[in-house]
Design a protein around this motif. Structure first.
Motif, PDB file in Angstrom:
ATOM      1  N   LEU A   1       0.836  -1.194   0.000  1.00 51.96           N
ATOM      2  CA  LEU A   1       0.000   0.000   0.000  1.00 51.96           C
ATOM      3  C   LEU A   1       0.873   1.247   0.000  1.00 51.96           C
ATOM      4  CD1 LEU A   1      -2.538  -1.065   2.774  1.00 51.96           C
ATOM      5  CD2 LEU A   1      -2.655  -1.513   0.327  1.00 51.96           C
ATOM      6  N   LEU A   2       0.283   2.335  -0.438  1.00 51.57           N
ATOM      7  CA  LEU A   2       0.918   3.646  -0.332  1.00 51.57           C
ATOM      8  C   LEU A   2       0.046   4.439   0.631  1.00 51.57           C
ATOM      9  CD1 LEU A   2       3.267   5.262  -1.607  1.00 51.57           C
ATOM     10  CD2 LEU A   2       1.606   6.243  -3.157  1.00 51.57           C
TER      11      LEU A   2
ATOM     12  N   ARG B   1       3.885   7.549   1.864  1.00 54.45           N
ATOM     13  CA  ARG B   1       5.036   6.676   2.130  1.00 54.45           C
ATOM     14  C   ARG B   1       4.633   5.218   1.914  1.00 54.45           C
ATOM     15  NH1 ARG B   1       9.226   8.696   5.452  1.00 54.45           N
ATOM     16  NH2 ARG B   1       9.178  10.960   5.495  1.00 54.45           N
ATOM     17  N   GLU B   2       5.653   4.394   1.672  1.00 54.90           N
ATOM     18  CA  GLU B   2       5.421   2.977   1.403  1.00 54.90           C
ATOM     19  C   GLU B   2       4.942   2.246   2.658  1.00 54.90           C
ATOM     20  OE1 GLU B   2       5.829   1.294  -1.528  1.00 54.90           O
ATOM     21  OE2 GLU B   2       6.342   3.162  -2.536  1.00 54.90           O
TER      22      GLU B   2
END
Lengths: 98, 213, 380
Positions: free
Chosen positions: A2-3, A13-14
């Motif tokens: 997901l981001l 952010r990752e």
């Protein structure tokens, strides 16, 4: 992967920077000793686990190291909003159903 | 502190590896290259303090600014610095102070200047700073190999301000900041310093990576 | 063996630059720009594999990722790679290739006798028939693996290194055919950070095998111009030889870039293959299409090939895979293959069209181009 938008860092952010911390907006009972076993068990162990809109807590473990809330669709994994602790969600299952 | 105790930076031994290439475990990393596009350099022993407080309190900000000569960055993911010191934004109420002023001296000055609900912790023994410089393309690829963060989206840094991000770096974490000269500073945990330094040499091998004392 | 099927007209091959390689131990020659498949066809190799169970001979039918038969073992020793499609292996000097099935070899296969007794082998006859007694499984397995034709994995440590990059972009274009190239160019001109990836050795997709013109210039030179423009942008990353293999949540894609596989079996320096973990704001899938092969009895015998593949081998690689052709089609598009075949100086014996009255523009142009309308057969 997901981001996720961190409301503190104000950046996408990752997922690997975060850790998931379960359902959001669970209020600790003010008087635990006044609760029945059933009520205490519900508070401790039972979670909504809905299909669809879900409010959950995330921890930006590698970034700003703050907790925040996210509204996520558990079917599509779409993250509809993220907001700080103390704030209320703009999107809810009831609102989405209307 | 007794004077006969030797203090060494976490990577004090690393540059020796490059000058004694034959004894290095992976000679191709250190001496196989003739051209070096990347240079890794550890900063000398410095002070690191973790500071927490209310960034919207003007008194707090001005007191810190008075001691360090650097204003407190309140914009997420930014830092401010001068010749001696830097303040990095870590969280909405948390900053990392990096300085060449002696840590205990600095802590005492801050404690004197600040009041109220604050926290100052001397973490100098647990951190180190590495500077990464070199060819911009090689630097960009080295960072892409090491971190999921999009450093290419950053605007260029000014001489006294720039961007910083605490993020994953290899299998550890680091605070990465950009500098006005195009180089990057990495602030690492001491216990991961050896691992990350070796990672940088390995990841930078294709460009030629040199350690500078 | 000489290159009996080589034409000197391949748009993307250089027939003056010879490349030596071996196939099943035989020395052969290809040219720069060849894939292993086009080089094998140029050398007149018809049978490249055997089918499972009945060991029916199999030839090359496609020209890219869709190829089901030309499965090869490439190289030897520690860096050997099993099960690569010959259509996707770029030729390099000294390449060693071998078919993965067929025993003792693909041209004479002892297993093919099972084909003669085919009626006696029930459909349920498969490897688990050989499971018992358990202690004999190791013996059976040795022969069953040979029959299955799976190639052999290297037993030594991998001599190469591999790395990964975390990429971010505004627009990721998957596929660098005409649609992908134009999409990437428009995004790049607008200032977006663009990554464009294509699994083939060079950008252009179907245009690399096209003899048509675009905007008044040859399709291939149109591609060259566009690719040169893309490479001139600092905000564009071009990734040839890169296969996008997965599309995950929130526009996260995995791309495998083969960096040195076209140069030799093992990388001299740096990583051999690179994984790009791409997080894109927008993704454009311009992957093109495969030709769907027609279904008819005995359509698996060597010599049966897709129409688009025949055109690709002639136009892109300068190889005519055969001498006399019967074209079987259900649409106008395949008539281009008859025209290409004729231009290659080979005989079009007949065009079989499942439609009763094909009348498109290209159908008519074929009439004046070597085969007469009375040689056109109709299935009705």
């Amino acid at each position: 992967m997901l981001l996720i938008h961190c409301p503190h860092c104000r950046e996408d952010r990752e997922e690997e920077e975060y850790s998931y911390s379960g359902e959001a907006h669970i209020v600790r009972p003010l008087e635990p000793e006044a609760l029945s076993d059933q009520e205490w068990g519900d508070y401790l162990f039972f979670r909504k686990n809905p299909k669809g809109i879900h409010h959950e807590m995330w921890y930006h473990a590698v970034g700003c190291r703050r907790y925040f809330y996210a509204t996520r669709n558990t079917l599509s994994y779409e993250i509809l909003e993220t907001y700080k602790v103390g704030e209320q969600p703009q999107v809810s299952a009831q609102g989405a159903a209307q | 502190m007794p004077n006969n105790i030797t203090r060494e930076t976490p990577l004090h031994y690393f540059h020796k590896l490059s000058s004694h290439a034959s004894s290095a475990q992976s000679p191709e990393i250190f001496n196989g290259q003739v051209e070096f596009a990347l240079v890794v350099k550890e900063a000398p022993l410095s002070s690191f303090l973790n500071l927490r407080g209310n960034g919207s309190d003007k008194g707090f900000c001005s007191a810190v600014a008075e001691v360090l000569g650097v204003t407190v960055p309140t914009e997420p993911g930014t830092y401010h610095s001068n010749k001696d010191s830097s303040i990095y934004w870590l969280g909405p109420d948390e900053w990392l102070l990096f300085s060449c002023i002696d840590a205990s001296n600095l802590e005492a000055q801050l404690r004197k200047a600040l009041s109220g609900h604050i926290s100052i912790v001397d973490i100098s023994g647990g951190q180190t700073l590495i500077n990464l410089r070199g060819d911009p393309c090689a630097l960009a690829i080295l960072l892409k190999k090491s971190s999921v963060y999009d450093f290419a989206a950053w605007p260029d840094a000014d001489i006294n301000a720039g961007r910083c991000a605490q993020t994953t770096f290899a299998k550890a974490t680091a605070v990465v900041t950009n500098k006005a000269d195009g180089s990057y500073d990495l602030i690492l945990r001491r216990s991961f310093a050896d691992y990350i330094a070796k990672w940088l040499l390995d990841a930078g091998q294709e460009f030629g990576c040199r350690i500078e004392a | 063996m000489s290159q009996i099927n080589r034409l000197n007209t391949g748009a993307r091959t250089d027939s003056t630059s010879r490349i030596n390689f071996t196939y099943n131990g035989k020395q052969m020659q290809g040219v720069a720009g060849d894939t292993l498949a086009s080089a094998l066809l140029a050398n007149g190799v018809n049978v490249v594999g055997r089918s499972f169970k009945y060991s029916r001979p199999r030839g090359i039918v496609g020209h890219g990722a869709e190829e089901p038969n030309a499965i090869m073992q490439i190289g030897s020793g520690a860096a050997t790679v099993p099960n690569l499609r010959a259509t996707q292996v770029e030729l390099y000097e000294g390449l060693e290739s071998a078919s993965v099935n067929g025993w003792p070899n693909v041209n004479f296969d002892l297993m093919s006798i099972t084909g003669w007794f085919g009626r006696m082998m029930p459909p349920g006859f498969y490897y688990k028939t050989f499971m018992y007694p358990a202690k004999l499984w190791m013996t059976y397995e040795h022969f069953i693996r040979k029959a299955a034709g799976l190639g052999s994995a290297p037993v030594q440590d991998d001599p190469d290194s591999y790395d990964k990059l975390n990429q971010h972009c505004d627009v990721l274009v998957v596929g660098a055919g005409p649609a992908g190239l134009v999409a990437a160019r428009e995004a790049a001109r607008a200032g977006a950070r663009v990554i464009i990836a294509d699994e083939q050795s060079e950008f252009g997709g179907s245009l690399l095998a096209s003899i048509n013109s675009i905007d008044g210039q040859a399709a291939t030179s149109w591609v060259d111009e566009l690719v040169a423009e893309l490479e001139s942008f600092s905000n564009v990353q071009t990734l040839p030889r890169s296969t996008a293999f997965g599309y995950y949540d929130h526009n996260f894609l995995g791309i495998l870039q083969r960096r040195t596989d076209h140069l030799g079996i093992s990388a001299d320096s740096g990583s051999r293959q690179r994984l790009h973990r791409v997080r894109a704001k927008r993704v454009i899938l311009a992957t093109g299409a495969f030709e769907r092969p027609l279904v008819f009895a005995q359509n698996d015998i060597p010599g049966v090939m897709q129409a688009s593949s025949v055109s690709t081998y002639i136009n892109r690689y300068g190889v005519a895979p055969g001498n006399r052709m019967i074209l079987f089609t259900t649409n106008d598009n395949a008539y281009q293959t008859a025209i290409d075949w004729h231009r290659a100086g080979r005989a079009v014996v007949a065009v079989v069209d499942s439609r009763s009255a094909p009348s498109g523009e290209i159908v008519g142009s074929g009439t004046g181009n070597g085969y007469s309308s009375n040689s056109r057969l109709r299935s009705d």
